[in-house]
Design a protein around this motif. Structure first.
Motif, short mmCIF file in Angstrom:
data_model
loop_
_atom_site.label_atom_id
_atom_site.label_comp_id
_atom_site.label_asym_id
_atom_site.label_seq_id
_atom_site.Cartn_x
_atom_site.Cartn_y
_atom_site.Cartn_z
N UNK A 5 0.83 -1.20 0.00
CA UNK A 5 0.00 0.00 0.00
C UNK A 5 0.86 1.25 0.00
N UNK A 6 1.98 1.22 0.71
CA UNK A 6 2.87 2.36 0.74
C UNK A 6 3.52 2.59 -0.62
N UNK A 7 3.88 1.51 -1.31
CA UNK A 7 4.47 1.64 -2.65
C UNK A 7 3.46 2.24 -3.62
N UNK A 8 2.22 1.81 -3.55
CA UNK A 8 1.19 2.38 -4.43
C UNK A 8 0.96 3.85 -4.11
N UNK A 9 0.99 4.21 -2.84
CA UNK A 9 0.84 5.61 -2.46
C UNK A 9 2.00 6.46 -2.97
N UNK A 139 -1.99 10.86 3.33
CA UNK A 139 -2.26 9.42 3.36
C UNK A 139 -0.97 8.62 3.45
N UNK A 140 0.08 9.13 2.81
CA UNK A 140 1.36 8.43 2.84
C UNK A 140 2.00 8.49 4.22
N UNK A 141 1.88 9.64 4.90
CA UNK A 141 2.50 9.79 6.21
C UNK A 141 1.66 9.17 7.33
N UNK A 142 0.37 8.93 7.08
CA UNK A 142 -0.48 8.29 8.08
C UNK A 142 -0.90 6.89 7.62
N UNK A 143 0.04 6.20 7.03
CA UNK A 143 -0.25 4.87 6.50
C UNK A 143 -0.41 3.82 7.59
N UNK A 144 -0.03 4.13 8.84
CA UNK A 144 -0.16 3.15 9.91
C UNK A 144 -1.62 2.92 10.28
N UNK A 145 -2.46 3.94 10.13
CA UNK A 145 -3.88 3.81 10.42
C UNK A 145 -4.61 3.51 9.12
N UNK A 146 -5.14 2.29 9.02
CA UNK A 146 -5.74 1.85 7.76
C UNK A 146 -7.02 2.61 7.46
N UNK A 147 -7.86 2.83 8.45
CA UNK A 147 -9.16 3.48 8.23
C UNK A 147 -8.96 4.93 7.79
N UNK A 148 -8.13 5.67 8.51
CA UNK A 148 -7.86 7.06 8.12
C UNK A 148 -7.18 7.13 6.75
N UNK A 149 -6.29 6.18 6.48
CA UNK A 149 -5.64 6.13 5.18
C UNK A 149 -6.63 5.90 4.06
N UNK A 150 -7.63 5.04 4.27
CA UNK A 150 -8.64 4.79 3.25
C UNK A 150 -9.50 6.04 3.00
N UNK A 151 -9.84 6.77 4.05
CA UNK A 151 -10.62 7.99 3.86
C UNK A 151 -9.85 9.03 3.05
N UNK A 152 -8.58 9.24 3.41
CA UNK A 152 -7.75 10.19 2.66
C UNK A 152 -7.56 9.73 1.22
N UNK A 153 -7.41 8.43 1.05
CA UNK A 153 -7.22 7.87 -0.29
C UNK A 153 -8.44 8.12 -1.16
#
Length: 301
Positions: A5-9, A139-153
């Motif tokens: 997921x981080x590579x895709x971001x 989203x890249x810097x908050x990749x540890x939280x999956x739910x927040x990352x999905x919202x930003x994504x």
């Protein structure tokens, strides 16, 4: 999953940054279209003796008629020009350098509204690219939280897709305005030959990178959701299997306890002589030893 997921971001952020750089460069440069303009040759002078028309400059009598043997294209110069959203610059045939004019003033009055709409759309395109880029970085810097990352994504994908659509519309409107200006523009500006320049290529390259970034972001969002649901399904399946195993163990445990309690309350006695090897189950609580002695005494009498 986190590394992928981080590579895709990272890929989406890189594509968005390239799109932002290309669009900003194309917006401020004047090489969307370039070509040549056919203009009359200037009169020859002491400073200019080439690419000019000589009208028998040795005779200064104004009452005499001067002739030039140059005809057709020999009477014209082909100067280079390049045009952007804001300015159109052409080669200065009377001196060094270039002279620029506002392209908005050169456009026909009927097309100026479309040109201004194209400019506003280009500005919105760049602004939405900036918003999408900021959301992707978050989203890249908050990749540890999956739910927040999905919202930003998800928000980044929406803004990037909208910016790409606006950029496409802006580029098409400018192309239309330029083509109309070529036919209906001022006589001293109309190009003899023209083609699209590197700024125009950068603009459409920006659109391509923007759409690639949006597709990558949507792909990252979809894959993350699918992986999350798959793991949740496996977890629920494992939980059901564990619950079934625990229920089976509990059933076996209580069944063994029930059999032991029943066997402890029942005694086994040999059956009558006619019953070959038969045994009788008699509850231990119902046997009275006094009654057995009385029955034995009656049989002896």
């Amino acid at each position: 999953m986190k590394t992928t997921r981080k590579c895709r971001a990272l890929l989406a952020v890189s594509l968005n940054l390239v799109a932002l750089f290309f669009s900003t460069t194309a917006f401020i440069t004047t090489y969307w279209c370039e070509g040549t303009q056919r203009v009359p040759k200037p009169n020859c002078s002491k400073d200019r003796k080439h690419n000019c028309i000589n009208y028998s400059g040795n005779d200064t009598n104004q009452n005499k008629v001067h002739y030039s043997w140059e005809t057709g294209d020999d009477r014209f110069l082909f100067r280079h020009f390049h045009t952007g959203i804001w300015y159109s610059c052409e080669e200065n045939i009377n001196g060094a350098g270039e002279k620029c004019r506002s392209f908005i003033d050169l456009a026909p009055a009927s097309e100026r509204g479309v040109l201004w709409l194209s400019v506003v759309t280009e500005v919105l395109y760049i602004m939405l690219l900036v918003v999408g880029f900021s959301l992707m970085c978050l989203e890249l810097f908050h990749s540890s939280n999956v739910i927040d990352g999905l919202k930003l994504n998800a928000f980044a994908a929406v803004f990037t897709v909208l910016s790409g659509l606006l950029g496409m519309v802006a580029h098409m409107m400018y192309t239309q305005v330029f083509q109309v200006t070529v036919s209906l523009g001022p006589e001293d500006w109309r190009p003899h030959t023209w083609d699209y320049g590197w700024s125009f290529c950068l603009a459409w390259g920006s659109f391509t990178c923007c759409m690639a970034a949006s597709v990558t972001t949507l792909n990252s969002y979809t894959k993350t959701v699918i992986e999350f649901r798959h793991k949740r399904k496996l977890y629920e399946q494992g939980l059901r299997e564990e619950q079934t195993f625990i229920d089976q163990e509990a059933f076996n445990y209580f069944r063994d306890r029930s059999v032991q309690s029943i066997s402890s309350s029942v005694e086994v006695f040999p059956g009558p002589a006619g019953n070959s090897g038969g045994k009788t189950l008699v509850p231990s609580g119902s046997i009275d030893m006094g009654e057995i002695r009385e029955s034995l005494g009656e049989e002896q009498c």
